[in-house]
Design a protein around this motif. Structure first.
Motif, PDB file in Angstrom:
ATOM      1  N   ASN A 152       0.825  -1.207   0.000  1.00 22.92           N
ATOM      2  CA  ASN A 152       0.000   0.000   0.000  1.00 22.92           C
ATOM      3  C   ASN A 152       0.865   1.266   0.000  1.00 22.92           C
ATOM      4  O   ASN A 152       0.513   2.263  -0.654  1.00 22.92           O
ATOM      5  CB  ASN A 152      -0.914   0.006   1.226  1.00 22.92           C
ATOM      6  N   GLU A 153       1.999   1.224   0.729  1.00 24.09           N
ATOM      7  CA  GLU A 153       2.886   2.388   0.750  1.00 24.09           C
ATOM      8  C   GLU A 153       3.474   2.653  -0.632  1.00 24.09           C
ATOM      9  O   GLU A 153       3.538   3.812  -1.077  1.00 24.09           O
ATOM     10  CB  GLU A 153       4.020   2.159   1.763  1.00 24.09           C
ATOM     11  N   LEU A 154       3.878   1.604  -1.308  1.00 24.86           N
ATOM     12  CA  LEU A 154       4.447   1.772  -2.645  1.00 24.86           C
ATOM     13  C   LEU A 154       3.397   2.304  -3.615  1.00 24.86           C
ATOM     14  O   LEU A 154       3.695   3.102  -4.512  1.00 24.86           O
ATOM     15  CB  LEU A 154       5.010   0.441  -3.156  1.00 24.86           C
ATOM     16  N   SER A 155       2.169   1.854  -3.418  1.00 33.77           N
ATOM     17  CA  SER A 155       1.089   2.283  -4.321  1.00 33.77           C
ATOM     18  C   SER A 155       0.651   3.721  -4.043  1.00 33.77           C
ATOM     19  O   SER A 155       0.449   4.511  -4.968  1.00 33.77           O
ATOM     20  CB  SER A 155      -0.102   1.335  -4.163  1.00 33.77           C
ATOM     21  N   ALA A 156       0.550   4.082  -2.768  1.00 35.66           N
ATOM     22  CA  ALA A 156      -0.009   5.384  -2.413  1.00 35.66           C
ATOM     23  C   ALA A 156       1.028   6.511  -2.400  1.00 35.66           C
ATOM     24  O   ALA A 156       0.689   7.665  -2.695  1.00 35.66           O
ATOM     25  CB  ALA A 156      -0.692   5.288  -1.043  1.00 35.66           C
ATOM     26  N   TYR A 157       2.267   6.180  -2.040  1.00 38.81           N
ATOM     27  CA  TYR A 157       3.257   7.239  -1.826  1.00 38.81           C
ATOM     28  C   TYR A 157       4.473   7.136  -2.746  1.00 38.81           C
ATOM     29  O   TYR A 157       5.510   7.745  -2.488  1.00 38.81           O
ATOM     30  CB  TYR A 157       3.739   7.219  -0.364  1.00 38.81           C
ATOM     31  N   LYS A 158       4.337   6.371  -3.807  1.00 37.77           N
ATOM     32  CA  LYS A 158       5.467   6.140  -4.715  1.00 37.77           C
ATOM     33  C   LYS A 158       6.116   7.450  -5.173  1.00 37.77           C
ATOM     34  O   LYS A 158       7.333   7.589  -5.191  1.00 37.77           O
ATOM     35  CB  LYS A 158       4.991   5.330  -5.916  1.00 37.77           C
ATOM     36  N   ASP A 159       5.299   8.421  -5.549  1.00 37.30           N
ATOM     37  CA  ASP A 159       5.828   9.679  -6.090  1.00 37.30           C
ATOM     38  C   ASP A 159       6.304  10.630  -4.991  1.00 37.30           C
ATOM     39  O   ASP A 159       6.992  11.616  -5.289  1.00 37.30           O
ATOM     40  CB  ASP A 159       4.755  10.376  -6.936  1.00 37.30           C
ATOM     41  N   GLU A 160       5.928  10.377  -3.734  1.00 41.34           N
ATOM     42  CA  GLU A 160       6.287  11.269  -2.642  1.00 41.34           C
ATOM     43  C   GLU A 160       7.537  10.817  -1.891  1.00 41.34           C
ATOM     44  O   GLU A 160       8.169  11.603  -1.197  1.00 41.34           O
ATOM     45  CB  GLU A 160       5.120  11.375  -1.646  1.00 41.34           C
ATOM     46  N   PHE A 161       7.874   9.543  -2.012  1.00 40.90           N
ATOM     47  CA  PHE A 161       9.029   9.020  -1.284  1.00 40.90           C
ATOM     48  C   PHE A 161      10.335   9.577  -1.837  1.00 40.90           C
ATOM     49  O   PHE A 161      10.507   9.671  -3.053  1.00 40.90           O
ATOM     50  CB  PHE A 161       9.075   7.492  -1.395  1.00 40.90           C
ATOM     51  N   PRO A 162      11.278   9.920  -0.933  1.00 42.85           N
ATOM     52  CA  PRO A 162      12.646  10.195  -1.401  1.00 42.85           C
ATOM     53  C   PRO A 162      13.209   8.938  -2.067  1.00 42.85           C
ATOM     54  O   PRO A 162      12.759   7.822  -1.786  1.00 42.85           O
ATOM     55  CB  PRO A 162      13.402  10.543  -0.114  1.00 42.85           C
ATOM     56  N   GLU A 163      14.205   9.129  -2.901  1.00 45.43           N
ATOM     57  CA  GLU A 163      14.758   7.991  -3.646  1.00 45.43           C
ATOM     58  C   GLU A 163      15.272   6.906  -2.709  1.00 45.43           C
ATOM     59  O   GLU A 163      15.052   5.702  -2.954  1.00 45.43           O
ATOM     60  CB  GLU A 163      15.890   8.475  -4.553  1.00 45.43           C
ATOM     61  N   GLU A 164      15.964   7.302  -1.625  1.00 44.20           N
ATOM     62  CA  GLU A 164      16.505   6.321  -0.684  1.00 44.20           C
ATOM     63  C   GLU A 164      15.397   5.511  -0.038  1.00 44.20           C
ATOM     64  O   GLU A 164      15.464   4.274   0.044  1.00 44.20           O
ATOM     65  CB  GLU A 164      17.325   7.028   0.399  1.00 44.20           C
ATOM     66  N   LEU A 165      14.342   6.180   0.431  1.00 46.00           N
ATOM     67  CA  LEU A 165      13.241   5.492   1.080  1.00 46.00           C
ATOM     68  C   LEU A 165      12.506   4.592   0.099  1.00 46.00           C
ATOM     69  O   LEU A 165      12.107   3.476   0.441  1.00 46.00           O
ATOM     70  CB  LEU A 165      12.272   6.513   1.691  1.00 46.00           C
ATOM     71  N   TYR A 166      12.334   5.047  -1.128  1.00 44.88           N
ATOM     72  CA  TYR A 166      11.648   4.233  -2.142  1.00 44.88           C
ATOM     73  C   TYR A 166      12.434   2.948  -2.396  1.00 44.88           C
ATOM     74  O   TYR A 166      11.853   1.857  -2.495  1.00 44.88           O
ATOM     75  CB  TYR A 166      11.491   5.030  -3.431  1.00 44.88           C
ATOM     76  N   ASP A 167      13.755   3.068  -2.486  1.00 46.41           N
ATOM     77  CA  ASP A 167      14.585   1.895  -2.729  1.00 46.41           C
ATOM     78  C   ASP A 167      14.500   0.927  -1.545  1.00 46.41           C
ATOM     79  O   ASP A 167      14.391  -0.299  -1.747  1.00 46.41           O
ATOM     80  CB  ASP A 167      16.034   2.336  -2.949  1.00 46.41           C
ATOM     81  N   LEU A 168      14.547   1.446  -0.319  1.00 41.84           N
ATOM     82  CA  LEU A 168      14.444   0.588   0.859  1.00 41.84           C
ATOM     83  C   LEU A 168      13.077  -0.094   0.934  1.00 41.84           C
ATOM     84  O   LEU A 168      12.975  -1.271   1.298  1.00 41.84           O
ATOM     85  CB  LEU A 168      14.684   1.414   2.130  1.00 41.84           C
TER      86      LEU A 168
END
Length: 401
Positions: free
Chosen positions: A75-91
């Motif tokens: 759900n986090e990847l789906s809802a906040y994909k564009d808002e996450f910093p690159e490091e957090l998205y990768d983690l």
């Protein structure tokens, strides 16, 4: 040669009265119904977690947790994909892969726990980067999952009734208060001290007063050691017959004073028994010194010392003794706060006093025993000097008359 043989015979003869006195004291203890009752009660209490099926918090590590975390991460990847910093998205993507691997693996299995350990390591990296709260919790779970992945058969236990002997002892000794193991020693020492006073045969045995008290202390220490073994034996045997011996390398992980400490069932049992044995010796040594004033005082001292660390204010962070709590011998009667117990819930810091370690506890308890012995010797010397003074004064008064 003849003189040497005679000297050995004299030493042997000098040892007979104290040894016979010790045997008489121990024989009295074996016939004391109060000691037997306390022993049976404590044996039953140590079996209680097995009887009631005390939960092991298995839900903290099972497949349902992996499914729940997989849903959260998805759900986090789906809802906040564009808002996450690159490091957090990768983690977060790494978390998703590891939780997916865990859900796809059999539970329990080495593959499941390896995937969960990897996911927890990513969460620990997120926490250190400031994206997650939880302090050392994620690192603790990573170590626990990693430890479980290295155990043959990867057994997981739902309740205490499922635990083998080693795992059960490592759980029960941390769960139950130390008085459960030490109460028979307290009752036995009270019984011994009581027989040193009054007009009983043991109180007037044909050996010196100092020898009587020294032998009584040694007999109390022997009762403490025997009581410890006797309390543990039924629980160990029942768990052994029900579920086997267990694995001494089974992982135990705790957060202690902010640090993640990885141990094992075998090591935890060894540390538990070492501290309990030293605590028992220290306890009965203090009771024997206090017992010079009467058996009631010895019993009160023994019970008070065992109960004191169980009172909520004792471990409160606002207590005035917090700064030196690690130096108090009673702190090391709280095995759950110093060593911990087998559990799958490792999210919280178990320590009440950050500097309380097994090594420090052992040293402090040895110092208590030494201090009690020195105090006992000092009181004996003072009592002898007082008696000599009274005799001398009485003789002078008689001559004056």
């Amino acid at each position: 040669m003849g003189m040497r043989i005679a000297s050995k015979r004299q030493r042997a003869e000098s040892l007979r009265p104290p040894l016979a006195y010790a045997a008489d004291l121990l024989r009295v203890c074996l016939r004391d119904k109060a000691i037997a009752a306390s022993l049976i009660a404590c044996q039953a209490l140590l079996l209680l977690p097995m009887i009631v099926g005390f939960p092991m918090n298995e839900e903290a590590i099972n497949r349902d947790r992996a499914l729940s975390m997989l849903g959260i991460v998805r759900n986090e990847l789906s809802a906040y994909k564009d808002e996450f910093p690159e490091e957090l998205y990768d983690l977060t993507q790494q978390q998703y892969r590891h939780y997916s691997d865990a859900v796809a693996a059999k539970y329990p299995s080495k593959e499941f726990f390896r995937a969960m350990a990897a996911a927890s390591e990513v969460e620990d990296a997120e926490q250190r980067a400031g994206y997650l709260t939880g302090d050392s919790m994620h690192s603790a779970y990573a170590k626990l999952f990693d430890g479980l992945s290295n155990i043959d058969g990867t057994p997981v236990y739902v309740t205490a009734a499922d635990l083998p002997a080693l795992e059960y002892l490592s759980f029960a000794l941390g769960l139950m208060p130390a008085i459960v193991v030490l109460l028979p020693a307290v009752v036995a020492t009270t019984s011994i001290v009581r027989r040193l006073r009054g007009q009983t045969l043991l109180a007037n045995a044909p050996i010196g007063r100092a020898a009587r008290r020294a032998v009584a202390t040694m007999a109390s220490i022997a009762c403490a050691a025997a009581g410890l073994a006797a309390v543990l034996m039924p629980a160990a045997l029942v768990a052994l017959l029900r579920n086997g011996i267990g694995d001494p390398a089974y992982p135990l992980v705790h957060i202690i004073a902010g640090d993640v400490v990885a141990s094992s069932a075998g090591r935890a049992i060894a540390e538990d028994i070492a501290l309990l044995a030293l605590a028992g010796i220290a306890l009965v040594s203090v009771m024997c010194v206090v017992g010079r004033a009467g058996a009631a005082g010895a019993l009160a001292a023994g019970v008070a010392l065992c109960v004191l660390p169980l009172l909520p204010p004792y471990s409160a962070s606002s207590a005035p003794w917090t700064a030196f709590g690690a130096w108090l011998p009673t702190t090391y009667l709280r095995l759950d706060q110093v060593i911990g117990q087998m559990t799958y819930s490792v999210a919280f810091d178990i320590s009440a006093f950050p500097q309380a370690t097994v090594e420090r506890g052992a040293a402090i308890l040895v110092c208590v025993v030494a201090t009690a012995c020195l105090v006992g010797i000092a009181l004996e010397v003072w009592g002898n000097a007082r008696d000599r003074h009274r005799l001398a004064k009485g003789g002078s008064d008689d001559r004056a008359r």
